[in-house]
Design a protein around this motif. Structure first.
Motif, PDB file in Angstrom:
ATOM      1  N   VAL A 129     -22.587 -31.251  86.631  1.00 24.93           N
ATOM      2  CA  VAL A 129     -21.235 -31.435  86.063  1.00 24.93           C
ATOM      3  C   VAL A 129     -20.536 -32.428  87.041  1.00 24.93           C
ATOM      4  O   VAL A 129     -20.828 -32.220  88.256  1.00 24.93           O
ATOM      5  N   TYR A 130     -19.695 -33.015  86.302  1.00 25.67           N
ATOM      6  CA  TYR A 130     -18.865 -33.943  87.146  1.00 25.67           C
ATOM      7  C   TYR A 130     -17.789 -33.001  87.688  1.00 25.67           C
ATOM      8  O   TYR A 130     -16.992 -32.331  86.649  1.00 25.67           O
ATOM      9  N   SER A 131     -17.395 -32.835  88.888  1.00 27.85           N
ATOM     10  CA  SER A 131     -16.357 -31.990  89.390  1.00 27.85           C
ATOM     11  C   SER A 131     -16.258 -32.440  90.848  1.00 27.85           C
ATOM     12  O   SER A 131     -16.674 -33.174  91.342  1.00 27.85           O
ATOM     13  N   GLY A 132     -15.263 -31.412  91.493  1.00 29.48           N
ATOM     14  CA  GLY A 132     -15.024 -31.822  92.684  1.00 29.48           C
ATOM     15  C   GLY A 132     -13.651 -31.132  93.286  1.00 29.48           C
ATOM     16  O   GLY A 132     -12.976 -30.381  92.506  1.00 29.48           O
ATOM     17  N   LEU A 133     -13.126 -31.675  94.499  1.00 28.00           N
ATOM     18  CA  LEU A 133     -11.977 -31.104  95.046  1.00 28.00           C
ATOM     19  C   LEU A 133     -11.229 -32.058  95.545  1.00 28.00           C
ATOM     20  O   LEU A 133     -11.686 -33.067  96.027  1.00 28.00           O
ATOM     21  N   ILE A 134      -9.927 -32.251  95.296  1.00 31.58           N
ATOM     22  CA  ILE A 134      -8.988 -33.138  95.935  1.00 31.58           C
ATOM     23  C   ILE A 134      -8.113 -32.171  96.744  1.00 31.58           C
ATOM     24  O   ILE A 134      -7.503 -31.250  96.078  1.00 31.58           O
ATOM     25  N   VAL A 135      -7.842 -32.729  97.792  1.00 31.48           N
ATOM     26  CA  VAL A 135      -6.790 -31.921  99.016  1.00 31.48           C
ATOM     27  C   VAL A 135      -5.709 -32.642  99.249  1.00 31.48           C
ATOM     28  O   VAL A 135      -5.738 -33.700  99.680  1.00 31.48           O
ATOM     29  N   LYS A 136      -4.537 -31.912  99.241  1.00 32.77           N
ATOM     30  CA  LYS A 136      -3.276 -32.511  99.303  1.00 32.77           C
ATOM     31  C   LYS A 136      -2.498 -31.740 100.201  1.00 32.77           C
ATOM     32  O   LYS A 136      -2.935 -30.699 100.688  1.00 32.77           O
TER      33      LYS A 136
END
Ligand SMILES: Cc1cc2nc3c(=O)[nH]c(=O)nc-3n(C[C@H](O)[C@H](O)[C@H](O)COP(=O)(O)OP(=O)(O)OC[C@H]3O[C@@H](n4cnc5c(N)ncnc54)[C@H](O)[C@@H]3O)c2cc1C
Length: 474
Positions: free
Chosen positions: A225-232
């Protein structure tokens, strides 16, 4: 109330005669473990290290016949029952003091019917068991996000995760269940057989019997699956959250974007100096072509600067176990939760304030976005209620040593109280030991009345009460 000091008064010290235990062993296929025997201390452990309870007897079932014998044994000897699936309920309901702990954790067979796209799953399975077997065919059962969580408790309370916006809750995908009743009888619960019981087990928890196997409809999601984490950066938390509350509600069901405020784990894509810093993590899963998914992610990247991101095609089984290490067994945990009607500015102010002073490095503030298919399913369909609430606030308080109990419990309770005005209802599986009124908050009034009626029919003596208990009214 400190959960470690909680003693269930319905139980009481029991001395089970040795002869009775020996009789049980004759036809019991799994293990029968009185206190002090090899394996007893390991078996009574549950995920939440706050609970150190000592059942009079633990039975580790390996099949349906064992479960029936265990229920009958408890009834004949007037023993309190607790049921352990994956042992993850943060309220500690899988283990009792002095009674009989019916441990299903050896019952972990999964059988997939590739043609029909269904899976038959034993009552003691973990989510990882189901993912491993269904993924052989590119299939998945809609469930939760940590692979060592038990199917039993999760599904009986509702069950949501990365694919539930598109494919429904776990209970929406339940076709049937095999249930051992309080009288020790094996019955099927489905739309056609015992429909009242089938309705009740889809959200009413373990109140009505012990499920030895579940039959699920599977979703065809493929193996990656296209997935992930973006961290702010946490310093932009308010601005990001104000964007997030509106943005996620415009997304198609294929896209699920959540939000977690916590100290940054040592993720490989983050610079070293970010590890351990307060951040807002935006995890997402897209069920579709990656190029299209990327378009939906763009606004998240643009609204505030990111400290790092790890996006791409991930094997489903890997993604589903990617968070396991953050919530391993044995730590002390205290959860407070409610659904949020909205993420108003005033609510965000509270979230940012409390997240900004987490009482331990391991705590997190977890805000999943719900809606999608579950919210378009009728409230009457299953016992699981409050389907249309957009957000959940889950205050995951987690720490290592008892000396920090007071500080951590106080933070969670205060945070919860300060966000009460924005709340409506609660997910039963996120409750701690909070009393009957709070359990009622997990259901609509109609659902509660119906659950009591189901309880009256299937467990009028309230044998199954180590749970978020629905008391019979007769
Ligand atoms: C790390 C972690 C991650 C989580 N993630 C999610 C998530 O993504 N989505 C979500 O919806 N929830 C999630 N939860 C909440 C989870 O749904 C509940 O904690 C649930 O109770 C766990 O089920 P279990 O079988 O592991 O728990 P247990 O503690 O073993 O069981 C809880 C109760 O369920 C009943 N029970 C369990 N199995 C059976 C059975 N076979 N038959 C009858 N009764 C049974 C018993 O009454 C028992 O007391 C998570 C919890 C944790 C700790």
């Amino acid at each position: 109330m400190n959960p470690t000091n909680t003693k269930n008064t319905d139980g009481g010290q029991k001395n089970i005669e040795q002869d009775k235990i020996e009789d049980l062993k004759i036809s019991f296929r799994g293990s029968v473990l009185p206190a002090g025997t090899h394996g007893y201390d390991q078996a009574r452990k549950i995920w939440n290290g706050m609970f150190d309870r000592k059942p009079a007897l633990i039975v580790r079932c390996v099949g349906t016949s064992d479960v029936i014998q265990a229920v009958n044994f408890a009834r004949h000897n007037d023993l309190e029952i607790s049921v352990k699936g994956g042992g993850h309920n943060s309220a500690g309901t899988a283990v009792c003091d002095d009674g009989l702990m019916i441990d299903l954790s050896l019952m972990r067979r999964v059988t997939v019917n590739q043609e029909k796209k269904t899976a038959r799953v034993d009552g003691g399975c973990l989510l990882g068991d189901v993912d491993s077997e269904t993924q052989l065919y590119g299939l998945a059962v809609s469930a939760g996000i940590v692979s060592h969580t038990g199917v039993g408790g999760l599904v009986l309370g509702g069950g949501f995760g990365w694919i539930s916006r598109k494919h429904g809750l776990s209970v929406d995908n339940l076709i049937s269940a095999e249930v051992v009743t309080a009288k020790g009888q094996l019955v099927t619960a489905s739309e056609r057989e015992n429909p009242d019981l089938f309705w009740g087990i889809r959200g009413g928890g373990g109140n009505f019997g012990i499920v030895t196997s579940f039959e699920f409809k599977c979703a065809d999601i493929g193996r990656e699956v296209y997935s992930g984490l973006i961290v702010k950066d946490f310093s932009d938390a308010r601005k990001y959250m104000q964007f997030h509350r509106d943005y996620v509600r415009t997304l198609p069901d294929e896209m699920t974007v959540w939000m977690v405020a916590r100290h940054a784990p040592p993720l490989p894509f983050l610079p070293d100096d970010v590890h351990g810093k307060m951040v807002v993590i935006i995890p997402f899963v897209w069920l579709g072509e990656p190029e299209e998914g990327e378009k939906y992610i763009k606004p998240i990247r643009e609204v505030t600067k990111s400290l790092g991101e790890g996006l791409g095609m991930h094997p489903w089984v890997g993604w589903q176990s990617g968070f396991d290490g953050l919530v391993g067994h044995g730590a002390r945990n205290y959860w407070k939760s409610h659904h949020l009607k909205n993420l108003s500015d005033a609510c965000i102010d509270q979230v940012v304030d409390f997240a900004g002073r987490l009482p331990s490095e391991e705590c997190e503030v977890f805000i999943p976005h719900m809606e999608g298919v579950p919210s378009r399913t009728s409230e009457n369909e299953t016992a699981f209620s409050h389907r249309s609430t957009p957000f959940v606030l889950n205050i995951h308080t987690r720490w290592q040593t008892a000396e920090n109990d007071e500080k951590c419990l106080a933070w969670a309770r205060e945070f919860h109280a300060k966000t009460k005005d924005f709340a409506s209802g609660v997910y039963v599986n996120f409750l701690s030991q909070e009393g009957e009124d709070r359990i009622k908050d997990a259901y609509t009034g109609d659902a509660w009345d119906r659950l009591v009626a189901v309880k009256n029919t299937w467990d009028p003596e309230n044998r199954f009460h180590m749970n978020q208990n629905i008391k019979p009214s007769i």
